[in-house]
Design a protein around this motif. Structure first.
Motif, PDB file in Angstrom:
ATOM      1  N   GLU A 125      33.223   0.513 -25.553  1.00 24.20           N
ATOM      2  CA  GLU A 125      33.531   1.020 -25.704  1.00 24.20           C
ATOM      3  C   GLU A 125      34.742   1.286 -26.933  1.00 24.20           C
ATOM      4  O   GLU A 125      34.375   1.709 -27.796  1.00 24.20           O
ATOM      5  CB  GLU A 125      33.876   3.002 -25.330  1.00 24.20           C
ATOM      6  N   ASN A 126      36.071   0.088 -26.763  1.00 23.14           N
ATOM      7  CA  ASN A 126      36.892  -0.045 -26.857  1.00 23.14           C
ATOM      8  C   ASN A 126      36.530  -1.341 -27.954  1.00 23.14           C
ATOM      9  O   ASN A 126      37.167  -1.964 -28.771  1.00 23.14           O
ATOM     10  CB  ASN A 126      38.115  -0.671 -26.018  1.00 23.14           C
ATOM     11  N   ARG A 141      41.230   4.695 -35.875  1.00 25.44           N
ATOM     12  CA  ARG A 141      41.525   6.565 -35.546  1.00 25.44           C
ATOM     13  C   ARG A 141      41.547   5.693 -33.941  1.00 25.44           C
ATOM     14  O   ARG A 141      41.961   6.799 -33.178  1.00 25.44           O
ATOM     15  CB  ARG A 141      40.312   6.416 -35.617  1.00 25.44           C
ATOM     16  N   GLN A 142      40.531   4.913 -33.329  1.00 30.49           N
ATOM     17  CA  GLN A 142      40.623   5.467 -31.651  1.00 30.49           C
ATOM     18  C   GLN A 142      42.473   5.125 -30.537  1.00 30.49           C
ATOM     19  O   GLN A 142      43.137   5.230 -30.227  1.00 30.49           O
ATOM     20  CB  GLN A 142      39.169   4.408 -31.181  1.00 30.49           C
ATOM     21  N   VAL A 143      42.930   4.161 -32.110  1.00 27.82           N
ATOM     22  CA  VAL A 143      44.348   3.750 -31.173  1.00 27.82           C
ATOM     23  C   VAL A 143      45.240   5.419 -31.852  1.00 27.82           C
ATOM     24  O   VAL A 143      45.615   5.695 -31.068  1.00 27.82           O
ATOM     25  CB  VAL A 143      45.167   2.840 -31.931  1.00 27.82           C
ATOM     26  N   GLN A 145      43.744   7.971 -31.405  1.00 29.67           N
ATOM     27  CA  GLN A 145      43.747   9.211 -31.017  1.00 29.67           C
ATOM     28  C   GLN A 145      44.170   9.280 -29.069  1.00 29.67           C
ATOM     29  O   GLN A 145      44.322  10.058 -28.310  1.00 29.67           O
ATOM     30  CB  GLN A 145      42.206   9.903 -30.984  1.00 29.67           C
ATOM     31  N   LYS A 146      43.783   7.847 -28.900  1.00 26.17           N
ATOM     32  CA  LYS A 146      44.564   8.034 -28.003  1.00 26.17           C
ATOM     33  C   LYS A 146      45.712   7.205 -27.318  1.00 26.17           C
ATOM     34  O   LYS A 146      45.923   6.936 -26.177  1.00 26.17           O
ATOM     35  CB  LYS A 146      43.014   6.611 -27.046  1.00 26.17           C
ATOM     36  N   SER A 147      45.894   6.273 -28.581  1.00 26.46           N
ATOM     37  CA  SER A 147      47.460   6.099 -27.529  1.00 26.46           C
ATOM     38  C   SER A 147      49.305   7.129 -28.233  1.00 26.46           C
ATOM     39  O   SER A 147      49.199   6.377 -29.306  1.00 26.46           O
ATOM     40  CB  SER A 147      47.701   4.220 -28.090  1.00 26.46           C
ATOM     41  N   ARG A 148      49.549   7.785 -27.625  1.00 19.53           N
ATOM     42  CA  ARG A 148      50.661   8.638 -27.462  1.00 19.53           C
ATOM     43  C   ARG A 148      51.292   8.330 -28.043  1.00 19.53           C
ATOM     44  O   ARG A 148      52.607   7.989 -28.860  1.00 19.53           O
ATOM     45  CB  ARG A 148      50.493   9.295 -27.163  1.00 19.53           C
ATOM     46  N   CYS A 150      52.147   4.372 -28.886  1.00 18.44           N
ATOM     47  CA  CYS A 150      51.943   3.434 -29.960  1.00 18.44           C
ATOM     48  C   CYS A 150      53.242   4.396 -31.258  1.00 18.44           C
ATOM     49  O   CYS A 150      52.360   5.017 -31.486  1.00 18.44           O
ATOM     50  CB  CYS A 150      50.987   3.275 -30.095  1.00 18.44           C
TER      51      CYS A 150
END
Length: 154
Positions: A125-126, A141-143, A145-148, A150
């Protein structure tokens, strides 16, 4: 002969089960897959660009598809070298562009359309590169949403 939609469904099912592929080559004899590939190729820019031969998407017919399938069935089809062209870049250099012939594009599209549904469920999925409905924007968008934690990303 199975419809193109059914072939894609079977391939996707096999991909989700991670079943080994067998006898995939016989799908290249399915006329419906070529009609589906033709429909996709027709929508792209550059379909009237000639490769090493004078053949383009112009004048496409059922007979032409049948001849191509017969070449594949009797192992007489060979990919031809692409015509190379130089495009000037803004920095003064050149970028080479390969333009395959229409038959090559057609067979490549059929192969891609048969193998993509099989391998798509197996990708992470990555993974965002060169995938349908994915790219650098979905990766970013994934970064977000998932990496607070960063603050910046290379």
């Amino acid at each position: 002969m199975k419809t193109a939609k059914r072939v894609y469904e079977v391939m996707e099912y096999l991909g989700t089960k991670r079943s080994p592929l067998t006898r995939v080559y016989r799908n290249l004899y399915n006329r419906d897959l070529y009609l589906d590939a033709y429909d996709r190729l027709l929508k792209r820019n550059g379909t009237l660009t000639k490769g090493t031969t004078d053949e383009t998407i112009d004048g496409m017919s059922q007979r032409r598809i049948e001849r191509l399938i017969e070449k594949l069935r009797h192992e007489r089809f060979h990919f031809s070298p692409s015509r190379r062209s130089k495009l000037k870049k803004k920095n003064g250099g050149y970028r080479f562009l390969g333009m395959p012939g229409f038959e090559d594009k057609m067979v490549q599209e059929v192969i891609r359309s048969v193998l993509s549904p099989y391998y798509e469920p197996q990708f992470s999925e990555n993974s965002h590169g060169f995938r349908k409905k994915r790219g650098c924007h979905t990766a970013m968008r994934q970064v977000v949403q998932k990496s607070r934690a960063c603050t910046w990303l290379i």
